[in-house]
Design an enzyme around this catalytic site. Structure first.
Site, mmCIF file in Angstrom:
data_model
loop_
_atom_site.group_PDB
_atom_site.id
_atom_site.type_symbol
_atom_site.label_atom_id
_atom_site.label_comp_id
_atom_site.label_asym_id
_atom_site.label_seq_id
_atom_site.Cartn_x
_atom_site.Cartn_y
_atom_site.Cartn_z
ATOM 1 N N LYS A 27 3.272 -0.335 15.416
ATOM 2 C CA LYS A 27 2.713 0.263 16.645
ATOM 3 C C LYS A 27 1.567 -0.594 17.192
ATOM 4 O O LYS A 27 1.535 -0.924 18.370
ATOM 5 C CB LYS A 27 2.189 1.693 16.375
ATOM 6 C CG LYS A 27 3.242 2.659 15.873
ATOM 7 C CD LYS A 27 2.686 4.056 15.679
ATOM 8 C CE LYS A 27 1.611 4.158 14.613
ATOM 9 N NZ LYS A 27 2.073 3.849 13.243
ATOM 10 N N ARG A 45 -0.408 12.960 16.924
ATOM 11 C CA ARG A 45 0.185 12.874 15.595
ATOM 12 C C ARG A 45 0.592 14.230 15.067
ATOM 13 O O ARG A 45 1.095 14.333 13.946
ATOM 14 C CB ARG A 45 -0.855 12.299 14.653
ATOM 15 C CG ARG A 45 -0.596 10.863 14.264
ATOM 16 C CD ARG A 45 -1.793 10.442 13.475
ATOM 17 N NE ARG A 45 -1.458 9.463 12.522
ATOM 18 C CZ ARG A 45 -1.734 8.173 12.680
ATOM 19 N NH1 ARG A 45 -2.284 7.740 13.780
ATOM 20 N NH2 ARG A 45 -1.455 7.333 11.725
ATOM 21 N N ARG A 47 -0.592 -6.459 4.970
ATOM 22 C CA ARG A 47 -1.308 -6.511 6.255
ATOM 23 C C ARG A 47 -2.767 -6.930 6.068
ATOM 24 O O ARG A 47 -3.435 -6.508 5.138
ATOM 25 C CB ARG A 47 -1.282 -5.142 6.924
ATOM 26 C CG ARG A 47 -2.218 -5.089 8.124
ATOM 27 C CD ARG A 47 -2.120 -3.858 8.941
ATOM 28 N NE ARG A 47 -2.084 -2.642 8.152
ATOM 29 C CZ ARG A 47 -1.637 -1.499 8.615
ATOM 30 N NH1 ARG A 47 -1.169 -1.424 9.832
ATOM 31 N NH2 ARG A 47 -1.644 -0.437 7.856
ATOM 32 N N ARG A 49 -7.325 -3.078 4.777
ATOM 33 C CA ARG A 49 -7.770 -1.694 4.963
ATOM 34 C C ARG A 49 -7.772 -0.924 3.647
ATOM 35 O O ARG A 49 -6.857 -1.093 2.834
ATOM 36 C CB ARG A 49 -6.827 -0.988 5.953
ATOM 37 C CG ARG A 49 -7.223 -1.178 7.380
ATOM 38 C CD ARG A 49 -6.174 -0.776 8.368
ATOM 39 N NE ARG A 49 -5.604 0.548 8.169
ATOM 40 C CZ ARG A 49 -4.705 1.090 8.997
ATOM 41 N NH1 ARG A 49 -4.328 0.427 10.070
ATOM 42 N NH2 ARG A 49 -4.201 2.274 8.751
ATOM 43 N N ARG A 107 0.410 8.797 3.201
ATOM 44 C CA ARG A 107 0.489 8.636 4.658
ATOM 45 C C ARG A 107 1.933 8.825 5.137
ATOM 46 O O ARG A 107 2.173 9.404 6.200
ATOM 47 C CB ARG A 107 -0.032 7.249 5.066
ATOM 48 C CG ARG A 107 -1.552 7.167 4.992
ATOM 49 C CD ARG A 107 -2.056 5.745 5.013
ATOM 50 N NE ARG A 107 -1.734 5.021 6.220
ATOM 51 C CZ ARG A 107 -1.785 3.691 6.323
ATOM 52 N NH1 ARG A 107 -2.140 2.954 5.286
ATOM 53 N NH2 ARG A 107 -1.481 3.111 7.459
HETATM 54 P P1 AP5 Z 1 1.048 -2.693 12.424
HETATM 55 O O1 AP5 Z 1 1.345 -3.133 13.807
HETATM 56 O O2 AP5 Z 1 -0.363 -2.772 11.955
HETATM 57 O O3 AP5 Z 1 1.665 -1.228 12.161
HETATM 58 P P2 AP5 Z 1 1.188 0.207 12.647
HETATM 59 O O4 AP5 Z 1 2.397 0.975 13.008
HETATM 60 O O5 AP5 Z 1 0.105 0.072 13.687
HETATM 61 O O6 AP5 Z 1 0.647 0.746 11.272
HETATM 62 P P3 AP5 Z 1 -0.651 1.566 10.851
HETATM 63 O O7 AP5 Z 1 -0.661 1.558 9.366
HETATM 64 O O8 AP5 Z 1 -1.885 1.032 11.551
HETATM 65 O O9 AP5 Z 1 -0.327 2.960 11.390
HETATM 66 P P4 AP5 Z 1 -0.969 4.245 11.003
HETATM 67 O O10 AP5 Z 1 -0.400 5.110 12.051
HETATM 68 O O11 AP5 Z 1 -0.796 4.690 9.613
HETATM 69 O O12 AP5 Z 1 -2.557 3.921 11.067
HETATM 70 P P5 AP5 Z 1 -3.712 4.286 12.102
HETATM 71 O O13 AP5 Z 1 -4.656 3.178 12.114
HETATM 72 O O14 AP5 Z 1 -3.152 4.784 13.392
HETATM 73 O O15 AP5 Z 1 2.008 -3.533 11.429
HETATM 74 C C1 AP5 Z 1 1.927 -3.373 10.032
HETATM 75 C C2 AP5 Z 1 2.193 -4.733 9.333
HETATM 76 O O16 AP5 Z 1 3.543 -5.110 9.571
HETATM 77 C C3 AP5 Z 1 1.315 -5.879 9.865
HETATM 78 O O17 AP5 Z 1 0.991 -6.734 8.814
HETATM 79 C C4 AP5 Z 1 2.209 -6.581 10.901
HETATM 80 O O18 AP5 Z 1 1.899 -7.956 11.015
HETATM 81 C C5 AP5 Z 1 3.605 -6.363 10.268
HETATM 82 N N1 AP5 Z 1 4.671 -6.213 11.273
HETATM 83 C C6 AP5 Z 1 4.594 -5.568 12.468
HETATM 84 N N2 AP5 Z 1 5.782 -5.615 13.114
HETATM 85 C C7 AP5 Z 1 6.626 -6.279 12.289
HETATM 86 C C8 AP5 Z 1 8.009 -6.672 12.396
HETATM 87 N N3 AP5 Z 1 8.762 -6.357 13.488
HETATM 88 N N4 AP5 Z 1 8.577 -7.339 11.370
HETATM 89 C C9 AP5 Z 1 7.830 -7.667 10.260
HETATM 90 N N5 AP5 Z 1 6.514 -7.361 10.114
HETATM 91 C C10 AP5 Z 1 5.925 -6.672 11.118
HETATM 92 O O19 AP5 Z 1 -4.363 5.562 11.389
HETATM 93 C C11 AP5 Z 1 -5.093 5.442 10.197
HETATM 94 C C12 AP5 Z 1 -5.653 6.798 9.799
HETATM 95 O O20 AP5 Z 1 -6.540 7.289 10.839
HETATM 96 C C13 AP5 Z 1 -4.628 7.917 9.613
HETATM 97 O O21 AP5 Z 1 -4.060 7.914 8.309
HETATM 98 C C14 AP5 Z 1 -5.512 9.158 9.861
HETATM 99 O O22 AP5 Z 1 -6.311 9.440 8.720
HETATM 100 C C15 AP5 Z 1 -6.420 8.705 10.976
HETATM 101 N N6 AP5 Z 1 -5.870 8.990 12.313
HETATM 102 C C16 AP5 Z 1 -5.524 8.092 13.254
HETATM 103 N N7 AP5 Z 1 -5.050 8.712 14.355
HETATM 104 C C17 AP5 Z 1 -5.096 10.046 14.088
HETATM 105 C C18 AP5 Z 1 -4.702 11.197 14.823
HETATM 106 N N8 AP5 Z 1 -4.166 11.116 16.058
HETATM 107 N N9 AP5 Z 1 -4.883 12.409 14.227
HETATM 108 C C19 AP5 Z 1 -5.434 12.525 13.007
HETATM 109 N N10 AP5 Z 1 -5.802 11.461 12.251
HETATM 110 C C20 AP5 Z 1 -5.642 10.224 12.797
#
Ligand code: AP5
Length: 206
Positions: free
Chosen positions: A13, A88, A122, A152, A163
């Site tokens: 994402k 979410r 990552r 992270r 997660r």
């Molecule tokens: P990346 O692009 O970083 O993936 P992502 O989908 O953004 O993954 P996240 O782990 O950041 O998502 P998340 O939703 O768990 O975390 P968030 O920060 O929102 O890619 C991942 C890896 O794969 C990278 O190394 C990249 O290079 C590689 N990659 C990408 N595309 C690829 C491809 N096509 N092929 C191969 N490799 C690839 O949330 C973190 C925490 O914050 C949550 O757990 C929660 O506690 C809190 N939080 C955030 N938002 C909310 C909300 N709305 N409500 C409540 N809590 C929230």
């Protein structure tokens, strides 16, 4: 243009959001990045959020809804925005619907067995939020802004498992939620990064 990116942790994402937001000149709003910035700056909100992030749990809806409501009022959102990681839960989606209409929800679909390898390799930029993977990027500093990359805390294997569980229980139902509204657009996220970007752009341009 007002977009939402849906998908499990590690689906890509953040990686895609950065490219798409640049292409359509809209603001990229990552709730995960916003929370990590609050934690780094040792704010009250950051202190509250940290325990949830460390356990791989969601921060309470009320906290995150207020944060997003304020964020999308800012000047940089006047051309549109891309929400990465929000909503979410169904409660968050309903709240969003009360304060704005979104155009599309892009669902990035990746089989769960691919996600752990992606997440554990990552490396993140603390300043601009760019994400890299150790398999394709060997440097220790960010290509865009030069900051030292870090791993992270919630990318540890045991937290990742929770997660994914939380995603399945609380976030996956949003796929049906937006499908029912005729706003869902699913792309195959298990492809090369450039190919995924192209598929998203093709869908949005159409
Ligand atoms: P990346 O692009 O970083 O993936 P992502 O989908 O953004 O993954 P996240 O782990 O950041 O998502 P998340 O939703 O768990 O975390 P968030 O920060 O929102 O890619 C991942 C890896 O794969 C990278 O190394 C990249 O290079 C590689 N990659 C990408 N595309 C690829 C491809 N096509 N092929 C191969 N490799 C690839 O949330 C973190 C925490 O914050 C949550 O757990 C929660 O506690 C809190 N939080 C955030 N938002 C909310 C909300 N709305 N409500 C409540 N809590 C929230």
């Amino acid at each position: 243009m007002k977009l939402i990116f849906l998908g499990p942790p590690g689906a890509g994402k953040g990686t895609q959001a950065e490219r798409i937001a640049e292409r359509y000149e809209i603001a990229h709003i990552s709730t995960g990045d916003m929370l990590r910035s609050e934690i780094r700056n040792a704010t009250l909100l950051g202190a509250e959020a940290k325990a949830y992030l460390d356990r791989g749990e969601l921060v309470p809806d009320s906290v995150i809804i207020d944060m997003v409501r304020d964020r999308i009022q800012r000047e940089d959102c006047k051309n549109g925005f891309l929400l990465d990681g929000f909503p979410r839960t169904v409660v968050q989606a309903q709240a969003l619907q009360d304060f704005t209409d979104i155009d599309f929800a892009v669902n990035i679909d990746v089989p769960f067995e691919r996600l752990v390898a992606r997440i554990s390799g990552r490396r993140m930029c603390p300043d601009c939020g760019a994400a890299y993977h150790v398999s394709s990027y060997k440097a220790e500093t960010c290509q865009k802004c030069g900051a030292k990359l870090y791993q992270r805390d919630d990318d540890r294997e045991e937290t990742v498992a929770n997660r994914l569980k939380v995603y399945t229980e609380k976030t996956a139902p949003l796929i049906a939620y937006y499908e029912t509204q005729g706003k869902l657009f699913t792309v195959d996220g298990d492809a090369q990064i450039d190919a995924v970007t192209e598929e998203i752009m093709k869908g949005l341009d159409a």
